[in-house]
Structure formats: structure tokens, C-alpha cells
Write a protein that holds these residues in place. Structure first.
Motif, PDB file in Angstrom:
ATOM      1  N   SER B 123     -29.299  -8.591  -1.198  1.00 47.33           N
ATOM      2  CA  SER B 123     -30.418  -9.049  -0.355  1.00 47.33           C
ATOM      3  C   SER B 123     -31.673  -8.259  -0.679  1.00 47.33           C
ATOM      4  O   SER B 123     -31.608  -7.148  -1.198  1.00 47.33           O
ATOM      5  CB  SER B 123     -30.075  -8.860   1.123  1.00 47.33           C
ATOM      6  OG  SER B 123     -29.789  -7.492   1.354  1.00 47.33           O
ATOM      7  N   TRP B 124     -32.785  -8.863  -0.339  1.00 52.41           N
ATOM      8  CA  TRP B 124     -34.081  -8.211  -0.531  1.00 52.41           C
ATOM      9  C   TRP B 124     -34.519  -7.594   0.788  1.00 52.41           C
ATOM     10  O   TRP B 124     -34.244  -8.145   1.854  1.00 52.41           O
ATOM     11  CB  TRP B 124     -35.124  -9.234  -0.992  1.00 52.41           C
ATOM     12  CG  TRP B 124     -35.018  -9.538  -2.447  1.00 52.41           C
ATOM     13  CD1 TRP B 124     -34.188 -10.451  -3.022  1.00 52.41           C
ATOM     14  CD2 TRP B 124     -35.726  -8.912  -3.517  1.00 52.41           C
ATOM     15  NE1 TRP B 124     -34.338 -10.439  -4.379  1.00 52.41           N
ATOM     16  CE2 TRP B 124     -35.283  -9.498  -4.723  1.00 52.41           C
ATOM     17  CE3 TRP B 124     -36.690  -7.917  -3.587  1.00 52.41           C
ATOM     18  CZ2 TRP B 124     -35.778  -9.116  -5.977  1.00 52.41           C
ATOM     19  CZ3 TRP B 124     -37.183  -7.541  -4.829  1.00 52.41           C
ATOM     20  CH2 TRP B 124     -36.730  -8.129  -6.009  1.00 52.41           C
ATOM     21  N   GLY B 125     -35.212  -6.479   0.732  1.00 60.80           N
ATOM     22  CA  GLY B 125     -35.770  -5.866   1.933  1.00 60.80           C
ATOM     23  C   GLY B 125     -36.849  -6.767   2.504  1.00 60.80           C
ATOM     24  O   GLY B 125     -37.550  -7.432   1.752  1.00 60.80           O
ATOM     25  N   SER B 126     -36.955  -6.792   3.846  1.00 59.38           N
ATOM     26  CA  SER B 126     -37.921  -7.717   4.453  1.00 59.38           C
ATOM     27  C   SER B 126     -39.232  -7.019   4.821  1.00 59.38           C
ATOM     28  O   SER B 126     -40.024  -7.563   5.568  1.00 59.38           O
ATOM     29  CB  SER B 126     -37.307  -8.374   5.689  1.00 59.38           C
ATOM     30  OG  SER B 126     -36.945  -7.390   6.631  1.00 59.38           O
ATOM     31  N   SER B 127     -39.436  -5.818   4.297  1.00 55.10           N
ATOM     32  CA  SER B 127     -40.674  -5.105   4.622  1.00 55.10           C
ATOM     33  C   SER B 127     -41.858  -5.678   3.847  1.00 55.10           C
ATOM     34  O   SER B 127     -41.726  -6.063   2.690  1.00 55.10           O
ATOM     35  CB  SER B 127     -40.516  -3.627   4.281  1.00 55.10           C
ATOM     36  OG  SER B 127     -41.740  -2.959   4.461  1.00 55.10           O
ATOM     37  N   THR B 132     -38.110  -3.588  -2.188  1.00 52.78           N
ATOM     38  CA  THR B 132     -36.766  -3.031  -2.389  1.00 52.78           C
ATOM     39  C   THR B 132     -35.720  -4.139  -2.323  1.00 52.78           C
ATOM     40  O   THR B 132     -35.995  -5.215  -1.787  1.00 52.78           O
ATOM     41  CB  THR B 132     -36.417  -1.997  -1.296  1.00 52.78           C
ATOM     42  OG1 THR B 132     -36.487  -2.646  -0.025  1.00 52.78           O
ATOM     43  CG2 THR B 132     -37.339  -0.802  -1.318  1.00 52.78           C
ATOM     44  N   ASP B 134     -31.044  -4.622  -2.328  1.00 54.77           N
ATOM     45  CA  ASP B 134     -29.737  -3.964  -2.319  1.00 54.77           C
ATOM     46  C   ASP B 134     -28.833  -4.592  -3.380  1.00 54.77           C
ATOM     47  O   ASP B 134     -28.874  -5.808  -3.599  1.00 54.77           O
ATOM     48  CB  ASP B 134     -29.063  -4.118  -0.945  1.00 54.77           C
ATOM     49  CG  ASP B 134     -29.706  -3.207   0.089  1.00 54.77           C
ATOM     50  OD1 ASP B 134     -30.580  -2.416  -0.301  1.00 54.77           O
ATOM     51  OD2 ASP B 134     -29.338  -3.302   1.274  1.00 54.77           O
ATOM     52  N   GLU B 162     -30.961   5.002  -2.958  1.00 58.88           N
ATOM     53  CA  GLU B 162     -29.969   5.345  -1.940  1.00 58.88           C
ATOM     54  C   GLU B 162     -28.639   4.715  -2.332  1.00 58.88           C
ATOM     55  O   GLU B 162     -28.627   3.568  -2.796  1.00 58.88           O
ATOM     56  CB  GLU B 162     -30.414   4.710  -0.607  1.00 58.88           C
ATOM     57  CG  GLU B 162     -30.260   5.618   0.572  1.00 58.88           C
ATOM     58  CD  GLU B 162     -30.600   4.879   1.859  1.00 58.88           C
ATOM     59  OE1 GLU B 162     -29.963   5.151   2.850  1.00 58.88           O
ATOM     60  OE2 GLU B 162     -31.477   3.994   1.817  1.00 58.88           O
TER      61      GLU B 162
END
Lengths: 172, 279
Positions: B123-127, B132, B134, B162
Motif C-alpha cells: 500500500s501507499w502512504g496516504s500523507s 512512502t 509499504d 523502517e
């Protein structure tokens, strides 16, 4: 009495999880006004305002953890910020504001603006990014998230239905 | 009243006798008689109309039969096309997989000493403030923080920030916190390729600390220089799409379009170990 609290806590947990999956799974790809909206701060603020400072803080802590996980990057910004926001909203709901939609709109919008400010803080002061694009994204993010004020209010209200009923019975 | 009926009866009877007589004469002479011809003449337009109508009905019936056949044929052809399309899709998927594996083989050949691990994006970060995603591989598969993430063509994607047991987070090269030593392929000039918030929104990054007077040329390829220790030298960062002078006037700032297509990325490779050459 304990059952009512448990039911409300469970409802709130489900609401937070729903917000997480929406934010992580849907809004990482589907953009509104070119940005991803933030939902979890609204849930935390709603829990605080409509329930109590303690439960607001707890919802803020869990919501913050989920929000940091949804946004990615491994930060703890929202874990700290939403705990404080949830608690503070509960305090305001208890002593200053009326527990209703207008107060939720006020606190929700304030939490969204504060979230945007906190998010742009590092970029602005450490990475020396140009301020105008940051402000633009912050404002669009707040506006996009505000579209969810009404559904989120009803979601949190519905989650806390059991507790609200008990409170109404106690007041009578 | 009775008289009128009697007269009419007599007329009909007379006519019948006449018809019978004419018919009899026609029969014995072998020629069509007057009554038959008169009837045929009178019936001809009706017969013609009837014939036309029947003809049209037959045409309609034939058309309907043909339509049924066409429908059946159409359904069969549609099924055949669907089957062929499925085959084409399958072969296209296999072709792209083949291409990816060929590129990976090429990459492995050119970097025999690299230890690569393939991973898929979960998945992609939603910021809105960072870039970013994962991956489905974590420390259990040997992934460590700081591992470099590339495509099958050796294009830089990002770096692991991370690690969990079965997943890890990757910061892409366009994230505002990303920075890597870079070198221009044509001129050999060194620079720093780093993320920029405004450019990240457009899927680009910037090239800074270009102190030589030689101009940055559009389309020039930017490679990693290996400085900084995270990325190995010679990996493709992207191509220069524009340049401007820094406000201080000391150097130029280039805009780089990453070669890795981040929007459509689904599978990447982690460099777990650079081998002897880099160590």
C-alpha cells in the motif's frame, strides 16, 4: 452500566478502524481536490466532545496510532497530537461547549488546521520548503477533510448511542 | 316482394345455365371458357396482391431464419473473441513478466555481486506531505533499514526507512527528506539529487549543488554517484527536464523526472547486499 460503556467503546473502535481503512486503502489512491483527506482527527475529537475527556484521550491515542500507520513514514506525530486533541475536546465538551454538531464543526475544523500545521512544521523549519505550496496543501487537506464532518459526526454519535442513552436516563 | 324474388331467382338460374353451357362448350372444344377467363381476369389483381404478400412473408421468414443464424454466429464469434482477448491479455502479462525478468537477469549479470530480493507494494502512504509505501518483505526475509529499493531496470525507487517482521516502509526518491549523491552521465558533473515538497506533488525531484558553469541539459541522464553510502554508484535516477539558477547565483538547480514510474509501480527489488565490490 458496564455493558453500555463496552458497547460504546466497541462502536468507537469500529469507527476508528473504518476511518483507518478508508484513509489507508481508499484515500491513498482516491484524491479529493488533489489531496488525501484526514479522517481520524475528526473521530478523536468527536469521541472527546460527545463522550468524556478520558475516552477522548483514549480514542485520540488509538486514532493517532492508526493515523500514523495510515500516513506512513513511521512518525509518532499524530499519536501525541490526537491524544491531546481528544482529551482537550472532552474537556471543552464537559465544561465549555455544548455537545452538538456546531461544536463538533468548530473543534473538527480546528483539529484539521492544527494537524496541517503540525504536518508542515518539519518541512517548513527543518527542510526549508517554500511556504506557499505547504499552505496550499494544508488548506486543501483541511477543506477535503471537512467534507467528512457530517458523516463522521453521525458515525461517532451512533457509536456512542448506548452511552448517550444511559446518560439521558441518569439526567432524568 | 314475392315477384321480385322470383325474378331474381330466374336471373340466377339463367346465369347458371349459361355458365354451365359455356363451361361444357369449353370442355369439349379444349379452350378456356369465358367464365373461367372472366374469373381469372377478375381474380388476377387479387392473386397478384396475394402473391406479393406471400412473397414478402416468405422473405420475412427467410430473413428471420437468417437473423437467428446470424445471432447464433454472432454469439459464437463473441465467445471466440472473448477467448482470444483473454489469451492476448494472458500473453501480454506473460510478456511483461518476461521482460521484467529479462531486465532483472540483465541487472543481475551486470551486478553479479548484488544480493537482490523481489518484493511487492502492499500500500501507499496516504500523507500529502511525504511519499512512502509499504512492501511485503521484512526483516524475516533479511530486509534492513537503509536498504536500497530499485526497479528491474536498475532505476532508483527509494530507501527502506523502517522494517517489520513481514513488511517494511520505503521512502521514495521524491520525498522531501530524500537525498543522494548524483552524477551527470554526459558531463560527469557531481551534484545532489534531493526531494522537494513542491516538486514531489508533480512526481519530480531536484538536482542541487551543481557548481560548474557547464549548463544542465534537458534530457541528460542522472545517475547515483555512490556518495553517501546508501545507494550504489551507477543506478539510474532520472532525466533532467529543466534547470534554473539558484537565488544565490552560485550554482544551478535542475528538475529531474525519475526514471522509475512511481505511479504504476507494483513490484520492486531490494538490494540486500552490494557484495565485495562495494564493501
Amino acid at each position: 452500566m458496564k455493558t453500555d460503556t463496552l458497547k460504546s467503546a466497541l462502536g468507537l473502535l469500529l469507527t476508528l478502524l473504518l476511518c483507518y481503512f478508508l484513509q489507508r486503502g481508499v484515500f491513498s489512491r482516491v484524491l479529493i481536490f488533489g489531496v488525501s483527506p484526514l479522517l481520524l482527527p475528526l473521530a478523536a475529537v468527536g469521541a472527546g466532545l460527545l463522550w468524556s475527556p478520558g475516552w477522548g484521550g483514549a480514542a485520540g491515542l488509538l486514532g493517532g496510532l492508526l493515523c500514523d500507520a495510515a500516513l506512513g513514514g513511521g512518525g509518532v506525530l499524530f499519536t501525541a497530537a490526537l491524544t491531546a486533541m481528544g482529551f482537550f475536546s472532552g474537556f471543552l465538551g464537559e465544561f465549555v461547549l455544548q455537545r452538538g454538531f456546531p461544536s463538533f464543526v468548530l473543534l473538527g475544523t480546528a483539529s484539521l488546521l492544527l494537524s496541517a500545521l503540525l504536518q508542515m512544521f518539519r518541512l517548513l523549519f527543518y527542510d526549508r520548503a517554500a511556504p506557499w505550496p505547504l499552505i496550499q496543501v494544508g488548506l486543501w487537506q483541511t477543506l477535503a477533510s471537512m467534507l467528512f464532518l457530517l458523516p463522521m459526526y453521525f458515525c461517532v454519535r451512533r457509536a456512542l448511542r448506548a452511552w448517550r442513552r444511559r446518560r439521558e436516563r441518569t439526567v432524568r | 316482394m314475392g315477384k321480385a324474388f322470383r325474378t331474381a331467382g330466374l336471373i340466377v338460374l339463367g346465369a347458371l345455365v349459361l355458365v354451365l353451357l359455356l363451361t361444357g362448350v369449353g370442355h369439349f372444344t379444349g379452350r378456356p371458357n369465358f367464365a373461367t377467363r372472366a374469373f381469372q381476369t377478375a381474380a388476377a389483381p387479387v392473386e397478384k396482391l396475394l402473391g406479393r404478400g406471400l412473397g414478402r412473408l416468405e422473405d420475412l421468414k427467410a430473413a428471420l431464419t437468417e437473423l437467428e443464424e446470424l445471432r447464433a454466429e454472432n454469439a459464437a464469434l463473441k465467445a471466440e473473441i472473448a477467448g482470444m482477448e483473454a489469451l492476448v491479455r494472458e500473453s501480454q502479462g506473460m510478456e511483461s513478466e518476461n521482460e521484467r525478468l529479462r531486465s532483472l537477469l540483465e541487472l543481475k549479470r551486470s551486478h553479479m555481486d548484488y544480493t537482490l530480493l523481489d518484493a511487492s507494494i502492499i500500500s501507499w502512504g496516504s500523507s500529502n506531505w511525504s511519499s512512502t509505501f509499504d512492501l511485503d518483505k521484512g526483516s524475516f526475509s533479511g530486509v534492513e533499514t537503509g536498504d536500497c529499493v530499485i526497479t528491474e531496470n536498475g532505476e532508483v525507487v527509494g530507501v527502506v526507512t523502517e522494517t517489520g517482521l513481514y513488511s517494511c516502509s520505503v521512502r521514495t526518491l521524491i520525498d522531501p527528506q530524500s537525498a543522494m549523491g548524483a552524477i551527470l552521465h554526459s558531463s560527469g558533473l557531481t551534484a545532489v539529487a534531493e526531494g522537494d515538497f513542491a516538486l514531489m506533488r508533480e512526481g519530480k525531484l531536484k538536482l542541487t549543488y551543481v557548481f560548474e558553469n557547464a549548463g544542465l541539459e534537458q534530457g541528460d541522464t542522472v545517475l547515483t554517484s555512490g556518495a553517501g553510502g546508501v545507494f550504489s554508484a551507477g543506478l539510474v535516477v532520472g532525466k533532467i527536464s529543466g534547470a534554473s539558477w539558484e537565488e544565490s547565483g552560485y550554482g544551478q538547480v535542475g528538475v529531474v523526472i525519475p526514471s522509475a514510474e512511481l505511479q504504476t509501480l507494483s513490484q520492486v527489488f531490494l538490494i540486500l547486499d552490494y557484495g565485495e565490490r562495494e564493501s
